[in-house]
Enzyme design. Structure first.
Site, PDB file in Angstrom:
ATOM      1  N   ARG A   1       0.833  -1.210   0.000  1.00  0.00           N
ATOM      2  CA  ARG A   1       0.000   0.000   0.000  1.00  0.00           C
ATOM      3  C   ARG A   1       0.863   1.253   0.000  1.00  0.00           C
ATOM      4  O   ARG A   1       0.383   2.345   0.215  1.00  0.00           O
ATOM      5  CB  ARG A   1      -0.912   0.008   1.238  1.00  0.00           C
ATOM      6  CG  ARG A   1      -1.913  -1.131   1.229  1.00  0.00           C
ATOM      7  CD  ARG A   1      -2.582  -1.284   2.556  1.00  0.00           C
ATOM      8  NE  ARG A   1      -1.559  -1.711   3.525  1.00  0.00           N
ATOM      9  CZ  ARG A   1      -1.665  -1.534   4.835  1.00  0.00           C
ATOM     10  NH1 ARG A   1      -2.724  -0.969   5.343  1.00  0.00           N
ATOM     11  NH2 ARG A   1      -0.711  -1.929   5.649  1.00  0.00           N
ATOM     12  N   ARG A   2       2.141   1.076  -0.271  1.00  0.00           N
ATOM     13  CA  ARG A   2       3.100   2.183  -0.196  1.00  0.00           C
ATOM     14  C   ARG A   2       3.880   2.356  -1.500  1.00  0.00           C
ATOM     15  O   ARG A   2       5.044   2.719  -1.481  1.00  0.00           O
ATOM     16  CB  ARG A   2       4.059   1.944   0.961  1.00  0.00           C
ATOM     17  CG  ARG A   2       3.354   1.958   2.298  1.00  0.00           C
ATOM     18  CD  ARG A   2       4.239   1.402   3.397  1.00  0.00           C
ATOM     19  NE  ARG A   2       3.524   1.299   4.638  1.00  0.00           N
ATOM     20  CZ  ARG A   2       2.788   0.246   4.993  1.00  0.00           C
ATOM     21  NH1 ARG A   2       2.684  -0.789   4.190  1.00  0.00           N
ATOM     22  NH2 ARG A   2       2.151   0.228   6.142  1.00  0.00           N
TER      23      ARG A   2
ATOM     24  N   CYS B   1       2.998  21.476  -7.568  1.00  0.00           N
ATOM     25  CA  CYS B   1       1.568  21.434  -7.256  1.00  0.00           C
ATOM     26  C   CYS B   1       1.070  19.995  -7.397  1.00  0.00           C
ATOM     27  O   CYS B   1       0.333  19.519  -6.567  1.00  0.00           O
ATOM     28  CB  CYS B   1       0.777  22.410  -8.099  1.00  0.00           C
ATOM     29  SG  CYS B   1       1.014  22.221  -9.859  1.00  0.00           S
TER      30      CYS B   1
END
Length: 164
Positions: A137-138, A157
């Site tokens: 999950r990383r 951004c």
């Protein structure tokens, strides 16, 4: 209309209905006549796309495919921060006399780190994880490095991507 179009329309509607205006604040962007270019913003908006279904590109307005792909490759494959390595001129206003935009975007992707899997940059780690640890999950990249912000000609951004 693509799924990306639907996501874009819904996000715009949500921002207009529930966003916060920066009118009256000091803002960096200005219109051609010098007037401040105020915005309405909403934080924490996340767009999710299933790349097995379609590539997330909008069809609502003209998309300059070659420039878009060139910019993605400039950051994630070339790992460059020099506008001379880019086919378009969209970044020229932030480049210095050598063409550098400082330690932004592509530079951050190319920095080598000592990971448990070995010494590699963020892109190589993502590729390694997608091949060898798909359940993680990383699996992500991040271009917002606080330590380098003072050496970026424009703070990022679009600062992260997460893969699953």
């Amino acid at each position: 209309m693509s799924y990306a179009d639907t996501v874009f329309i819904n996000v715009c509607r949500d921002i207009l209905d529930n966003g916060i205006s920066d009118a009256g604040c000091q803002v960096r962007p200005h219109w051609e006549d010098g007037a401040p270019a105020y915005t309405v913003k909403k934080f924490g908006v996340v767009n999710r796309y299933d790349l097995q279904k379609e590539f997330p590109i909008m069809t609502l307005r003209r998309t300059y495919w070659k420039s878009a792909l060139d910019e993605l490759l400039w950051i994630y494959q070339k790992k460059s921060n020099n506008v001379h390595d880019l086919g378009s001129h969209v970044w020229d206003q932030w480049a210095d006399e050598t063409g550098s935009i400082g330690k932004a975007y592509g530079y951050q992707m190319g920095v080598k780190y000592d990971f448990p899997q070995g010494k590699m940059d963020q892109v190589d780690l993502v590729l390694w994880q997608l091949k060898n640890d798909r359940a993680s999950r990383r699996i992500m990249t991040n271009t917002y490095n606080h330590h380098d912000l003072d050496e970026m000609h424009l703070a990022p951004c679009a600062y992260s991507m997460t893969f699953n």
